[in-house]
Write a protein that holds these residues in place. Sequence first.
Motif, PDB file in Angstrom:
ATOM      1  N   LYS A  15       0.787  -1.231   0.000  1.00 47.00           N
ATOM      2  CA  LYS A  15       0.000   0.000   0.000  1.00 47.00           C
ATOM      3  C   LYS A  15       0.824   1.290   0.000  1.00 47.00           C
ATOM      4  O   LYS A  15       0.340   2.320  -0.476  1.00 47.00           O
ATOM      5  CB  LYS A  15      -0.946   0.001   1.204  1.00 47.00           C
ATOM      6  CG  LYS A  15      -2.026  -1.071   1.136  1.00 47.00           C
ATOM      7  CD  LYS A  15      -2.965  -0.974   2.328  1.00 47.00           C
ATOM      8  CE  LYS A  15      -4.081  -2.011   2.240  1.00 47.00           C
ATOM      9  NZ  LYS A  15      -5.002  -1.917   3.418  1.00 47.00           N
ATOM     10  N   TYR A  16       2.044   1.253   0.536  1.00 47.05           N
ATOM     11  CA  TYR A  16       2.796   2.504   0.700  1.00 47.05           C
ATOM     12  C   TYR A  16       4.256   2.350   0.301  1.00 47.05           C
ATOM     13  O   TYR A  16       4.871   1.303   0.524  1.00 47.05           O
ATOM     14  CB  TYR A  16       2.679   3.010   2.145  1.00 47.05           C
ATOM     15  CG  TYR A  16       1.243   3.240   2.528  1.00 47.05           C
ATOM     16  CD1 TYR A  16       0.556   4.355   2.062  1.00 47.05           C
ATOM     17  CD2 TYR A  16       0.553   2.295   3.295  1.00 47.05           C
ATOM     18  CE1 TYR A  16      -0.788   4.535   2.355  1.00 47.05           C
ATOM     19  CE2 TYR A  16      -0.791   2.474   3.590  1.00 47.05           C
ATOM     20  CZ  TYR A  16      -1.456   3.600   3.111  1.00 47.05           C
ATOM     21  OH  TYR A  16      -2.788   3.761   3.391  1.00 47.05           O
ATOM     22  N   LEU A  17       4.776   3.402  -0.287  1.00 48.09           N
ATOM     23  CA  LEU A  17       6.180   3.487  -0.667  1.00 48.09           C
ATOM     24  C   LEU A  17       6.922   4.307   0.376  1.00 48.09           C
ATOM     25  O   LEU A  17       6.519   5.432   0.700  1.00 48.09           O
ATOM     26  CB  LEU A  17       6.305   4.152  -2.039  1.00 48.09           C
ATOM     27  CG  LEU A  17       7.702   4.644  -2.456  1.00 48.09           C
ATOM     28  CD1 LEU A  17       8.660   3.472  -2.602  1.00 48.09           C
ATOM     29  CD2 LEU A  17       7.613   5.446  -3.754  1.00 48.09           C
ATOM     30  N   PHE A  18       7.994   3.744   0.910  1.00 44.21           N
ATOM     31  CA  PHE A  18       8.875   4.441   1.843  1.00 44.21           C
ATOM     32  C   PHE A  18      10.178   4.794   1.125  1.00 44.21           C
ATOM     33  O   PHE A  18      10.665   4.028   0.284  1.00 44.21           O
ATOM     34  CB  PHE A  18       9.192   3.566   3.064  1.00 44.21           C
ATOM     35  CG  PHE A  18       8.156   3.618   4.152  1.00 44.21           C
ATOM     36  CD1 PHE A  18       8.433   4.249   5.359  1.00 44.21           C
ATOM     37  CD2 PHE A  18       6.912   3.028   3.973  1.00 44.21           C
ATOM     38  CE1 PHE A  18       7.480   4.292   6.374  1.00 44.21           C
ATOM     39  CE2 PHE A  18       5.952   3.069   4.974  1.00 44.21           C
ATOM     40  CZ  PHE A  18       6.242   3.710   6.186  1.00 44.21           C
ATOM     41  N   PHE A  19      10.758   5.931   1.460  1.00 47.18           N
ATOM     42  CA  PHE A  19      12.074   6.308   0.966  1.00 47.18           C
ATOM     43  C   PHE A  19      12.642   7.365   1.894  1.00 47.18           C
ATOM     44  O   PHE A  19      11.966   7.828   2.823  1.00 47.18           O
ATOM     45  CB  PHE A  19      12.002   6.828  -0.481  1.00 47.18           C
ATOM     46  CG  PHE A  19      11.232   8.114  -0.650  1.00 47.18           C
ATOM     47  CD1 PHE A  19      11.882   9.343  -0.685  1.00 47.18           C
ATOM     48  CD2 PHE A  19       9.843   8.103  -0.785  1.00 47.18           C
ATOM     49  CE1 PHE A  19      11.180  10.532  -0.845  1.00 47.18           C
ATOM     50  CE2 PHE A  19       9.126   9.285  -0.953  1.00 47.18           C
ATOM     51  CZ  PHE A  19       9.800  10.504  -0.969  1.00 47.18           C
ATOM     52  N   VAL A  20      13.915   7.749   1.678  1.00 45.89           N
ATOM     53  CA  VAL A  20      14.524   8.775   2.513  1.00 45.89           C
ATOM     54  C   VAL A  20      14.919   9.970   1.655  1.00 45.89           C
ATOM     55  O   VAL A  20      15.175   9.834   0.451  1.00 45.89           O
ATOM     56  CB  VAL A  20      15.757   8.256   3.292  1.00 45.89           C
ATOM     57  CG1 VAL A  20      15.350   7.145   4.240  1.00 45.89           C
ATOM     58  CG2 VAL A  20      16.848   7.796   2.349  1.00 45.89           C
ATOM     59  N   ARG A  21      14.974  11.130   2.297  1.00 48.81           N
ATOM     60  CA  ARG A  21      15.349  12.377   1.618  1.00 48.81           C
ATOM     61  C   ARG A  21      16.283  13.170   2.527  1.00 48.81           C
ATOM     62  O   ARG A  21      16.015  13.311   3.734  1.00 48.81           O
ATOM     63  CB  ARG A  21      14.108  13.203   1.294  1.00 48.81           C
ATOM     64  CG  ARG A  21      14.399  14.564   0.645  1.00 48.81           C
ATOM     65  CD  ARG A  21      13.101  15.313   0.384  1.00 48.81           C
ATOM     66  NE  ARG A  21      12.321  14.650  -0.655  1.00 48.81           N
ATOM     67  CZ  ARG A  21      11.013  14.850  -0.846  1.00 48.81           C
ATOM     68  NH1 ARG A  21      10.346  15.657  -0.039  1.00 48.81           N
ATOM     69  NH2 ARG A  21      10.378  14.238  -1.830  1.00 48.81           N
ATOM     70  N   ASN A  22      17.366  13.656   1.951  1.00 48.85           N
ATOM     71  CA  ASN A  22      18.291  14.494   2.711  1.00 48.85           C
ATOM     72  C   ASN A  22      17.717  15.899   2.817  1.00 48.85           C
ATOM     73  O   ASN A  22      17.536  16.591   1.815  1.00 48.85           O
ATOM     74  CB  ASN A  22      19.657  14.531   2.024  1.00 48.85           C
ATOM     75  CG  ASN A  22      20.654  15.398   2.765  1.00 48.85           C
ATOM     76  OD1 ASN A  22      20.542  15.589   3.972  1.00 48.85           O
ATOM     77  ND2 ASN A  22      21.640  15.921   2.059  1.00 48.85           N
ATOM     78  N   MET A  23      17.427  16.324   4.049  1.00 46.10           N
ATOM     79  CA  MET A  23      16.854  17.642   4.284  1.00 46.10           C
ATOM     80  C   MET A  23      17.907  18.645   4.750  1.00 46.10           C
ATOM     81  O   MET A  23      17.598  19.809   4.994  1.00 46.10           O
ATOM     82  CB  MET A  23      15.744  17.539   5.337  1.00 46.10           C
ATOM     83  CG  MET A  23      14.665  16.532   5.003  1.00 46.10           C
ATOM     84  SD  MET A  23      13.716  16.950   3.532  1.00 46.10           S
ATOM     85  CE  MET A  23      12.759  18.336   4.170  1.00 46.10           C
ATOM     86  N   GLY A  24      19.149  18.163   4.892  1.00 46.02           N
ATOM     87  CA  GLY A  24      20.205  19.021   5.419  1.00 46.02           C
ATOM     88  C   GLY A  24      21.263  19.347   4.390  1.00 46.02           C
ATOM     89  O   GLY A  24      20.982  19.489   3.195  1.00 46.02           O
ATOM     90  N   SER A  25      22.504  19.401   4.840  1.00 43.93           N
ATOM     91  CA  SER A  25      23.621  19.782   3.988  1.00 43.93           C
ATOM     92  C   SER A  25      24.304  18.554   3.417  1.00 43.93           C
ATOM     93  O   SER A  25      23.825  17.419   3.553  1.00 43.93           O
ATOM     94  CB  SER A  25      24.623  20.600   4.806  1.00 43.93           C
ATOM     95  OG  SER A  25      25.287  19.756   5.739  1.00 43.93           O
ATOM     96  N   ASP A  26      25.463  18.781   2.791  1.00 41.87           N
ATOM     97  CA  ASP A  26      26.251  17.679   2.259  1.00 41.87           C
ATOM     98  C   ASP A  26      26.737  16.719   3.340  1.00 41.87           C
ATOM     99  O   ASP A  26      27.198  15.623   3.037  1.00 41.87           O
ATOM    100  CB  ASP A  26      27.472  18.229   1.521  1.00 41.87           C
ATOM    101  CG  ASP A  26      27.094  18.938   0.233  1.00 41.87           C
ATOM    102  OD1 ASP A  26      25.898  18.995  -0.071  1.00 41.87           O
ATOM    103  OD2 ASP A  26      27.998  19.435  -0.458  1.00 41.87           O
TER     104      ASP A  26
END
Length: 292
Positions: free
Chosen positions: A259-270
């Motif tokens: 039912k759902y797709l999970f993933f990660v996203r960088n919200m900060g710096s390098d």
Amino acid sequence: MKSISPSLSLLLSVLMMSCVSHAKDNLPVLEGPYLGQKPPGLTPEPFMPGIVTTKGFDDGGVFSPDMDEFYFIRKRIDNNKFETVIYKQKNNQWFETVSIEPRPFYPFFSPDGKTMHLGKQYRERTDTGWSEVKNLGTPFSEINIMSLSASLKGTYVIDERHPEGNGILRFSRLIDGKREAPTPFGNEINSGTRNSHPFIAPDESYLMWDGIKDNGFGNVDLYISFRQRDGSWGEAINMGDKINTDAYEAGPKVTPDGKYLFFVRNMGSDKFEDVDIFWVDAQIIEMLRPKE
């Protein structure tokens, strides 16, 4: 900006005897499916803001096949150390356990729930829990695997960490009970650079991963390829601006219920000091499927 995923370079052991585990009692009561969270629509949302998704480094986000356990990795702000966080459901209520290990982990489960994959290693489900860690052996031991995903047919899809970051994806089928040697996908999958963190659908109808390609949004993006009628794989499709941004998106995986797709996203710096776990309605996958 360098693409890294510390959690998936680990994958060596599970719940080591030397780890320190404890349950936290100061969390709000979490009841119901998906740790009591209201499911998202077609716009990605942070998963469990303030609890799982924080202002620090949070990576992974994977449910066990029975949906009674949830695993992710957290980097503590107070001591800069990684820890594996496991939520377990009992009597419709979720409880948190933290494992502090030299190398934390989150697993990739086989669709039938019988195997917990940890890169080159794995555990098998037993009547009393999980077996000791075992090794896949040759030729997998010769590949620097970060992630391994498996289908219901037993097909493995693996990535490989290269020092220069230009890893490729490979597959290994199970034919008449015998495991084939890992074979690289074609250029429709392995074009561009940094192809890693694959997820193959249980029925092998599609493959997702992250990488850098010419049609990307500026950094590592999520891509998908659909199986064609003749058994080949279609060209890689960028998963679009609702999923991808000019930041780093990685580690796609679909919940066992589909039912759902999970993933990660960088919200900060390098420096990746603020990585968040997102989830979105998996219907977005079908919206990307080419119309015949």
